[in-house]
Write a protein that holds these residues in place. Structure first.
Motif, PDB file in Angstrom:
ATOM      1  N   LEU A  23       0.827  -1.203   0.000  1.00 42.31           N
ATOM      2  CA  LEU A  23       0.000   0.000   0.000  1.00 42.31           C
ATOM      3  C   LEU A  23       0.862   1.254   0.000  1.00 42.31           C
ATOM      4  O   LEU A  23       0.548   2.233  -0.689  1.00 42.31           O
ATOM      5  CB  LEU A  23      -0.942  -0.009   1.199  1.00 42.31           C
ATOM      6  N   ASP A  24       1.963   1.230   0.746  1.00 40.28           N
ATOM      7  CA  ASP A  24       2.877   2.368   0.784  1.00 40.28           C
ATOM      8  C   ASP A  24       3.492   2.607  -0.592  1.00 40.28           C
ATOM      9  O   ASP A  24       3.566   3.744  -1.059  1.00 40.28           O
ATOM     10  CB  ASP A  24       3.963   2.128   1.830  1.00 40.28           C
ATOM     11  N   GLN A  25       3.908   1.540  -1.271  1.00 38.96           N
ATOM     12  CA  GLN A  25       4.497   1.679  -2.605  1.00 38.96           C
ATOM     13  C   GLN A  25       3.491   2.235  -3.609  1.00 38.96           C
ATOM     14  O   GLN A  25       3.870   2.925  -4.552  1.00 38.96           O
ATOM     15  CB  GLN A  25       5.042   0.336  -3.098  1.00 38.96           C
ATOM     16  N   LEU A  26       2.233   1.927  -3.404  1.00 38.15           N
ATOM     17  CA  LEU A  26       1.190   2.426  -4.304  1.00 38.15           C
ATOM     18  C   LEU A  26       0.761   3.851  -3.946  1.00 38.15           C
ATOM     19  O   LEU A  26      -0.034   4.456  -4.651  1.00 38.15           O
ATOM     20  CB  LEU A  26      -0.032   1.500  -4.270  1.00 38.15           C
ATOM     21  N   GLY A  27       1.266   4.370  -2.834  1.00 39.64           N
ATOM     22  CA  GLY A  27       0.903   5.716  -2.406  1.00 39.64           C
ATOM     23  C   GLY A  27      -0.495   5.798  -1.842  1.00 39.64           C
ATOM     24  O   GLY A  27      -1.114   6.859  -1.825  1.00 39.64           O
ATOM     25  N   THR A  28      -0.990   4.680  -1.362  1.00 44.01           N
ATOM     26  CA  THR A  28      -2.340   4.628  -0.812  1.00 44.01           C
ATOM     27  C   THR A  28      -2.309   5.076   0.643  1.00 44.01           C
ATOM     28  O   THR A  28      -1.587   4.514   1.447  1.00 44.01           O
ATOM     29  CB  THR A  28      -2.897   3.191  -0.885  1.00 44.01           C
ATOM     30  N   THR A  29      -3.090   6.087   0.955  1.00 47.36           N
ATOM     31  CA  THR A  29      -3.182   6.512   2.342  1.00 47.36           C
ATOM     32  C   THR A  29      -3.973   5.468   3.115  1.00 47.36           C
ATOM     33  O   THR A  29      -4.862   4.817   2.562  1.00 47.36           O
ATOM     34  CB  THR A  29      -3.888   7.867   2.464  1.00 47.36           C
ATOM     35  N   GLN A  30      -3.679   5.300   4.373  1.00 43.60           N
ATOM     36  CA  GLN A  30      -4.355   4.278   5.160  1.00 43.60           C
ATOM     37  C   GLN A  30      -5.685   4.751   5.712  1.00 43.60           C
ATOM     38  O   GLN A  30      -6.490   3.966   6.166  1.00 43.60           O
ATOM     39  CB  GLN A  30      -3.454   3.802   6.293  1.00 43.60           C
ATOM     40  N   ARG A  31      -5.959   6.021   5.648  1.00 41.31           N
ATOM     41  CA  ARG A  31      -7.208   6.552   6.183  1.00 41.31           C
ATOM     42  C   ARG A  31      -8.334   6.366   5.158  1.00 41.31           C
ATOM     43  O   ARG A  31      -8.192   6.715   3.999  1.00 41.31           O
ATOM     44  CB  ARG A  31      -7.017   8.027   6.497  1.00 41.31           C
ATOM     45  N   GLY A  32      -9.443   5.803   5.595  1.00 38.07           N
ATOM     46  CA  GLY A  32     -10.591   5.627   4.723  1.00 38.07           C
ATOM     47  C   GLY A  32     -10.415   4.534   3.683  1.00 38.07           C
ATOM     48  O   GLY A  32     -11.067   4.553   2.654  1.00 38.07           O
ATOM     49  N   VAL A  33      -9.523   3.572   3.962  1.00 42.36           N
ATOM     50  CA  VAL A  33      -9.223   2.511   3.002  1.00 42.36           C
ATOM     51  C   VAL A  33      -9.559   1.155   3.616  1.00 42.36           C
ATOM     52  O   VAL A  33      -9.268   0.909   4.784  1.00 42.36           O
ATOM     53  CB  VAL A  33      -7.727   2.545   2.605  1.00 42.36           C
ATOM     54  N   ALA A  34     -10.176   0.296   2.826  1.00 43.99           N
ATOM     55  CA  ALA A  34     -10.399  -1.099   3.196  1.00 43.99           C
ATOM     56  C   ALA A  34      -9.699  -1.953   2.144  1.00 43.99           C
ATOM     57  O   ALA A  34      -9.678  -1.595   0.971  1.00 43.99           O
ATOM     58  CB  ALA A  34     -11.881  -1.424   3.247  1.00 43.99           C
ATOM     59  N   VAL A  35      -9.118  -3.068   2.592  1.00 46.20           N
ATOM     60  CA  VAL A  35      -8.357  -3.907   1.668  1.00 46.20           C
ATOM     61  C   VAL A  35      -8.770  -5.362   1.841  1.00 46.20           C
ATOM     62  O   VAL A  35      -8.907  -5.855   2.957  1.00 46.20           O
ATOM     63  CB  VAL A  35      -6.837  -3.769   1.927  1.00 46.20           C
ATOM     64  N   ALA A  36      -8.938  -6.034   0.710  1.00 46.12           N
ATOM     65  CA  ALA A  36      -9.204  -7.473   0.708  1.00 46.12           C
ATOM     66  C   ALA A  36      -8.100  -8.156  -0.091  1.00 46.12           C
ATOM     67  O   ALA A  36      -7.665  -7.648  -1.126  1.00 46.12           O
ATOM     68  CB  ALA A  36     -10.558  -7.774   0.089  1.00 46.12           C
ATOM     69  N   VAL A  37      -7.644  -9.293   0.413  1.00 47.03           N
ATOM     70  CA  VAL A  37      -6.654 -10.109  -0.280  1.00 47.03           C
ATOM     71  C   VAL A  37      -7.308 -11.450  -0.569  1.00 47.03           C
ATOM     72  O   VAL A  37      -7.765 -12.138   0.351  1.00 47.03           O
ATOM     73  CB  VAL A  37      -5.374 -10.294   0.557  1.00 47.03           C
ATOM     74  N   ASP A  38      -7.366 -11.798  -1.836  1.00 45.31           N
ATOM     75  CA  ASP A  38      -8.005 -13.042  -2.276  1.00 45.31           C
ATOM     76  C   ASP A  38      -9.411 -13.189  -1.695  1.00 45.31           C
ATOM     77  O   ASP A  38      -9.817 -14.254  -1.237  1.00 45.31           O
ATOM     78  CB  ASP A  38      -7.128 -14.245  -1.927  1.00 45.31           C
ATOM     79  N   GLY A  39     -10.155 -12.081  -1.696  1.00 43.84           N
ATOM     80  CA  GLY A  39     -11.550 -12.103  -1.293  1.00 43.84           C
ATOM     81  C   GLY A  39     -11.798 -11.999   0.206  1.00 43.84           C
ATOM     82  O   GLY A  39     -12.949 -11.992   0.636  1.00 43.84           O
ATOM     83  N   GLN A  40     -10.744 -11.900   1.013  1.00 48.67           N
ATOM     84  CA  GLN A  40     -10.883 -11.797   2.465  1.00 48.67           C
ATOM     85  C   GLN A  40     -10.448 -10.412   2.921  1.00 48.67           C
ATOM     86  O   GLN A  40      -9.318  -9.999   2.667  1.00 48.67           O
ATOM     87  CB  GLN A  40     -10.011 -12.843   3.172  1.00 48.67           C
ATOM     88  N   VAL A  41     -11.346  -9.698   3.617  1.00 52.95           N
ATOM     89  CA  VAL A  41     -11.003  -8.383   4.155  1.00 52.95           C
ATOM     90  C   VAL A  41      -9.922  -8.566   5.219  1.00 52.95           C
ATOM     91  O   VAL A  41     -10.004  -9.466   6.048  1.00 52.95           O
ATOM     92  CB  VAL A  41     -12.242  -7.687   4.755  1.00 52.95           C
ATOM     93  N   VAL A  42      -8.910  -7.706   5.156  1.00 50.95           N
ATOM     94  CA  VAL A  42      -7.804  -7.770   6.110  1.00 50.95           C
ATOM     95  C   VAL A  42      -7.920  -6.582   7.059  1.00 50.95           C
ATOM     96  O   VAL A  42      -7.970  -5.431   6.616  1.00 50.95           O
ATOM     97  CB  VAL A  42      -6.442  -7.731   5.380  1.00 50.95           C
ATOM     98  N   ALA A  43      -7.972  -6.861   8.356  1.00 52.47           N
ATOM     99  CA  ALA A  43      -8.049  -5.809   9.363  1.00 52.47           C
ATOM    100  C   ALA A  43      -6.810  -4.920   9.275  1.00 52.47           C
ATOM    101  O   ALA A  43      -5.696  -5.411   9.061  1.00 52.47           O
ATOM    102  CB  ALA A  43      -8.149  -6.415  10.752  1.00 52.47           C
ATOM    103  N   ARG A  44      -7.002  -3.632   9.438  1.00 52.64           N
ATOM    104  CA  ARG A  44      -5.911  -2.656   9.328  1.00 52.64           C
ATOM    105  C   ARG A  44      -4.717  -3.018  10.223  1.00 52.64           C
ATOM    106  O   ARG A  44      -3.571  -2.894   9.827  1.00 52.64           O
ATOM    107  CB  ARG A  44      -6.427  -1.267   9.695  1.00 52.64           C
ATOM    108  N   GLY A  45      -4.969  -3.486  11.412  1.00 53.89           N
ATOM    109  CA  GLY A  45      -3.893  -3.840  12.327  1.00 53.89           C
ATOM    110  C   GLY A  45      -3.039  -4.996  11.854  1.00 53.89           C
ATOM    111  O   GLY A  45      -1.907  -5.174  12.296  1.00 53.89           O
ATOM    112  N   ALA A  46      -3.566  -5.802  10.928  1.00 54.33           N
ATOM    113  CA  ALA A  46      -2.829  -6.960  10.412  1.00 54.33           C
ATOM    114  C   ALA A  46      -2.016  -6.636   9.165  1.00 54.33           C
ATOM    115  O   ALA A  46      -1.201  -7.456   8.735  1.00 54.33           O
ATOM    116  CB  ALA A  46      -3.799  -8.103  10.115  1.00 54.33           C
ATOM    117  N   TRP A  47      -2.192  -5.461   8.587  1.00 54.99           N
ATOM    118  CA  TRP A  47      -1.500  -5.131   7.336  1.00 54.99           C
ATOM    119  C   TRP A  47       0.011  -5.331   7.402  1.00 54.99           C
ATOM    120  O   TRP A  47       0.598  -5.858   6.462  1.00 54.99           O
ATOM    121  CB  TRP A  47      -1.822  -3.708   6.895  1.00 54.99           C
ATOM    122  N   PRO A  48       0.671  -4.942   8.497  1.00 55.48           N
ATOM    123  CA  PRO A  48       2.132  -5.126   8.537  1.00 55.48           C
ATOM    124  C   PRO A  48       2.573  -6.588   8.611  1.00 55.48           C
ATOM    125  O   PRO A  48       3.718  -6.901   8.293  1.00 55.48           O
ATOM    126  CB  PRO A  48       2.560  -4.380   9.811  1.00 55.48           C
TER     127      PRO A  48
END
Length: 67
Positions: A23-48
């Motif tokens: 996300l950092d490489q893509l320049g995506t701010t972490q505020r107001g963003v939700a992310v799913a990997v292979d169809g599963q939403v990943v909690a913000r605290g787990a991103w690292p």
């Protein structure tokens, strides 16, 4: 290098990249963003801790305000 589909576009990243680093490489701010990997939403605290695998599909959704 690994290939990852990000919002439908194929991209290359370093092997072992975490979701937070991607996300950092893509320049995506972490505020107001939700992310799913292979169809599963990943909690913000787990991103690292989430390591992205070759061939993964990442969806990045950004909240938009309006009325």
């Amino acid at each position: 290098m690994i290939e990852v589909e990000v919002n439908g576009d194929e991209r290359e990243f370093a092997d072992g990249i975490t979701l937070a680093e991607l996300l950092d490489q893509l320049g995506t701010t972490q505020r107001g963003v939700a992310v799913a990997v292979d169809g599963q939403v990943v909690a913000r605290g787990a991103w690292p801790e989430v390591v992205i695998a070759d061939g993964a599909k990442v969806q990045i959704l950004t909240a938009v305000q309006g009325g």
